[in-house]
Design a protein around this motif. Structure first.
Motif, mmCIF file in Angstrom:
data_model
loop_
_atom_site.group_PDB
_atom_site.id
_atom_site.type_symbol
_atom_site.label_atom_id
_atom_site.label_comp_id
_atom_site.label_asym_id
_atom_site.label_seq_id
_atom_site.Cartn_x
_atom_site.Cartn_y
_atom_site.Cartn_z
ATOM 1 N N GLY A 144 0.696 -1.235 -0.027
ATOM 2 C CA GLY A 144 0.094 -0.108 -0.105
ATOM 3 C C GLY A 144 0.878 1.305 0.050
ATOM 4 N N THR A 145 0.614 2.231 0.840
ATOM 5 C CA THR A 145 1.449 3.219 0.987
ATOM 6 C C THR A 145 2.521 2.934 1.629
ATOM 7 O OG1 THR A 145 -0.478 4.709 1.471
ATOM 8 C CG2 THR A 145 1.549 5.550 2.143
ATOM 9 N N GLY A 146 2.821 1.663 2.156
ATOM 10 C CA GLY A 146 4.004 1.307 2.606
ATOM 11 C C GLY A 146 3.816 -0.117 2.471
ATOM 12 N N VAL A 147 4.706 -0.933 2.975
ATOM 13 C CA VAL A 147 4.911 -2.558 2.760
ATOM 14 C C VAL A 147 4.816 -2.983 4.175
ATOM 15 C CG1 VAL A 147 6.243 -4.382 1.695
ATOM 16 C CG2 VAL A 147 6.026 -2.292 0.508
ATOM 17 N N GLY A 148 3.689 -3.700 4.174
ATOM 18 C CA GLY A 148 3.526 -4.641 5.526
ATOM 19 C C GLY A 148 3.679 -6.086 5.361
ATOM 20 N N GLY A 149 3.987 -6.947 6.429
ATOM 21 C CA GLY A 149 4.158 -8.214 6.265
ATOM 22 C C GLY A 149 3.625 -9.032 7.493
ATOM 23 N N LEU A 161 13.008 -2.377 1.266
ATOM 24 C CA LEU A 161 11.784 -2.856 0.131
ATOM 25 C C LEU A 161 10.765 -1.656 -0.099
ATOM 26 C CD1 LEU A 161 10.811 -5.103 -1.541
ATOM 27 C CD2 LEU A 161 9.731 -6.123 0.319
ATOM 28 N N GLU A 162 10.465 -1.229 1.054
ATOM 29 C CA GLU A 162 9.313 -0.436 1.048
ATOM 30 C C GLU A 162 9.506 0.844 0.273
ATOM 31 O OE1 GLU A 162 6.769 0.546 4.644
ATOM 32 O OE2 GLU A 162 7.556 2.417 4.476
ATOM 33 N N ALA A 188 3.586 1.701 -3.187
ATOM 34 C CA ALA A 188 2.614 2.534 -4.022
ATOM 35 C C ALA A 188 3.558 3.745 -4.227
ATOM 36 C CB ALA A 188 1.318 2.840 -3.762
ATOM 37 N N THR A 189 3.878 4.324 -3.128
ATOM 38 C CA THR A 189 4.883 5.388 -3.293
ATOM 39 C C THR A 189 6.303 5.407 -4.009
ATOM 40 O OG1 THR A 189 5.233 5.243 -0.886
ATOM 41 C CG2 THR A 189 3.753 6.757 -1.304
ATOM 42 N N GLY A 190 6.811 3.980 -3.535
ATOM 43 C CA GLY A 190 8.180 3.593 -4.090
ATOM 44 C C GLY A 190 7.911 3.468 -5.484
ATOM 45 N N ILE A 191 6.789 2.890 -6.132
ATOM 46 C CA ILE A 191 6.766 2.417 -7.436
ATOM 47 C C ILE A 191 6.497 4.060 -8.046
ATOM 48 C CG2 ILE A 191 5.310 1.678 -9.259
ATOM 49 C CD1 ILE A 191 4.448 -0.442 -7.047
ATOM 50 N N ALA A 205 4.395 9.963 -19.320
ATOM 51 C CA ALA A 205 4.622 11.360 -19.528
ATOM 52 C C ALA A 205 3.509 12.239 -19.522
ATOM 53 C CB ALA A 205 5.660 11.604 -20.820
ATOM 54 N N ALA A 206 2.378 11.850 -19.981
ATOM 55 C CA ALA A 206 1.149 12.595 -20.147
ATOM 56 C C ALA A 206 0.279 12.768 -18.731
ATOM 57 C CB ALA A 206 0.186 12.021 -21.233
ATOM 58 N N CYS A 207 0.728 11.844 -17.851
ATOM 59 C CA CYS A 207 -0.110 11.961 -16.386
ATOM 60 C C CYS A 207 0.418 13.222 -15.545
ATOM 61 C CB CYS A 207 0.293 10.503 -15.612
ATOM 62 S SG CYS A 207 -0.397 9.090 -16.635
ATOM 63 N N GLU A 208 -0.345 13.663 -15.152
ATOM 64 C CA GLU A 208 -0.489 14.915 -14.272
ATOM 65 C C GLU A 208 0.235 14.301 -12.992
ATOM 66 O OE1 GLU A 208 -3.236 17.959 -13.439
ATOM 67 O OE2 GLU A 208 -3.900 18.275 -15.658
ATOM 68 N N ASN A 209 -0.705 13.453 -12.354
ATOM 69 C CA ASN A 209 -0.187 12.772 -10.990
ATOM 70 C C ASN A 209 0.216 11.399 -11.344
ATOM 71 O OD1 ASN A 209 -0.296 15.232 -9.177
ATOM 72 N ND2 ASN A 209 -2.392 15.251 -9.882
ATOM 73 N N ILE A 210 1.228 10.869 -11.481
ATOM 74 C CA ILE A 210 1.281 9.520 -11.576
ATOM 75 C C ILE A 210 1.078 8.653 -10.470
ATOM 76 C CG2 ILE A 210 3.346 7.739 -12.395
ATOM 77 C CD1 ILE A 210 4.879 9.830 -13.605
ATOM 78 N N THR A 211 0.431 7.681 -10.778
ATOM 79 C CA THR A 211 0.021 6.432 -9.573
ATOM 80 C C THR A 211 0.677 5.262 -10.119
ATOM 81 O OG1 THR A 211 -1.941 5.914 -10.613
ATOM 82 C CG2 THR A 211 -2.360 7.764 -9.478
ATOM 83 N N ALA A 212 0.670 4.280 -9.065
ATOM 84 C CA ALA A 212 1.125 3.141 -9.195
ATOM 85 C C ALA A 212 0.287 2.370 -10.116
ATOM 86 C CB ALA A 212 0.953 2.068 -7.916
ATOM 87 N N LYS A 213 -1.033 2.590 -10.020
ATOM 88 C CA LYS A 213 -2.049 2.173 -11.013
ATOM 89 C C LYS A 213 -1.753 2.358 -12.451
ATOM 90 C CE LYS A 213 -7.157 1.785 -11.938
ATOM 91 N NZ LYS A 213 -6.877 1.832 -13.496
#
Length: 307
Positions: free
Chosen positions: A136-141, A181-182, A187-190, A205-213
């Motif tokens: 998610g925002t981070g990586v849990g386990g 790893l996080e 998502a933030t790391g990607i 390049a055309a995305c204003e705010n790039i997301t992991a999706k």
């Protein structure tokens, strides 16, 4: 008189609650806001009030309460500080038992509890030893061995997100270390990786705010740069999970969290790099996407008090 069990998953924004029968059937679920003001002094009392309201509606008794908390927990229910809430060190288990009068109370780290839920009622069914990683925002386990959560000596076991996977990263992780790893599989790391060397010929390049999706969608559509980022993500996560497997040898891996909504593209790339880095005896483990979504925490929490 009816008897009920309650599963509670305490998040930074909302608390998810589920009312269960004594056979583990989810009867009803609901949410309340997480009031973090004044160092989280209202969180537990709000939960208790909500449980009592539900019990009064239905009649009957509450026989057990299980709870997942986003912080390190000892086996006897003591939270070892929870920065998101402003909590220090205290016994959540004893406090909750005192407030409710319920003797059967168990508390665990939220990622560990979610892993328990997936093993019991989700994509880990049929296994009693799994590793779950939440992206998610981070990586849990969470690590489950022989049906029990592996918490470690201080309750910090299963912190997969802070395995070091990169030795040349100058950026500091939230934990204070570098190269975790996080910083690559969340998502933030990607997004950070995608922005580092963004190419003009990529759909990103055309995305204003790039997301992991956006990154995963681009990779599925054949965008070369997006595929490179997904490969990098998969290599880091695959290596980390192979390291975990060399210690605990699970039957299966479960990948959950918001990023997992990208689907099989994740399990395919992670499994590839996992097998490249695992010793022969550990190759070809099962990889599954989580099934329970946001309900994993309440299922895992109630399982702790049912068994």
């Amino acid at each position: 008189m009816a008897t009920y069990y309650v599963g509670v998953d305490v998040g930074g924004t909302t608390v998810k609650l589920g009312l269960f029968s004594d056979t583990g059937q989810l009867l009803e679920k609901w949410e309340i806001p997480t009031r973090t003001e004044e160092e989280g002094k209202y969180i537990l009392t709000d939960i208790v009030d909500s449980i009592e309201e539900k019990r009064a509606e239905r009649g009957g008794n509450i026989k057990g309460i299980g709870m997942g908390i986003p912080g390190p927990m000892t086996d006897d229910g003591v939270v070892l500080k929870c920065a998101n809430f402003g909590w220090g060190v205290f016994s959540v288990k004893n406090t909750l038992a005192d407030l409710t009068g319920v003797g059967n109370v168990k508390v665990g780290n939220d990622a560990n509890v979610a892993a328990l839920g997936e093993m019991w009622k989700g994509s880990g069914r049929g296994h009693d030893s799994i590793v779950m990683v939440t992206l998610g925002t981070g990586v849990g386990g969470g690590i489950i061995q022989k049906g029990k959560v592996l918490t470690g000596s201080t309750g910090a076991g299963g912190e997969i997100g802070h395995i070091k996977v990169e030795f040349n990263n100058p950026v500091t992780c939230g934990c204070g270390n570098k190269g975790c790893l996080e910083q690559y599989a969340s998502a933030t790391g990607i997004v950070r990786m995608a922005k580092e060397s963004l190419r003009e010929d990529s759909v990103l390049a055309a995305c204003e705010n790039i997301t992991a999706k956006d990154v995963f969608d681009g990779a599925k559509a054949g965008d070369v740069y997006c595929r490179e980022i997904v490969e990098r993500f998969g290599r880091y996560l695959g290596i980390a999970l192979s390291n975990v497997a060399h210690v605990v040898d699970p039957e299966a891996f479960v990948i959950g969290g918001g990023v997992s909504a990208a689907g099989p593209i994740i399990t395919d790339v992670v499994e590839k790099y996992y097998n490249e880095n695992a010793m022969y005896a550990l190759k070809d483990k099962e990889f599954h996407l989580a099934e329970l979504g946001n309900d994993a925490g309440i299922y895992g929490a109630v399982r702790m008090v049912l068994f």
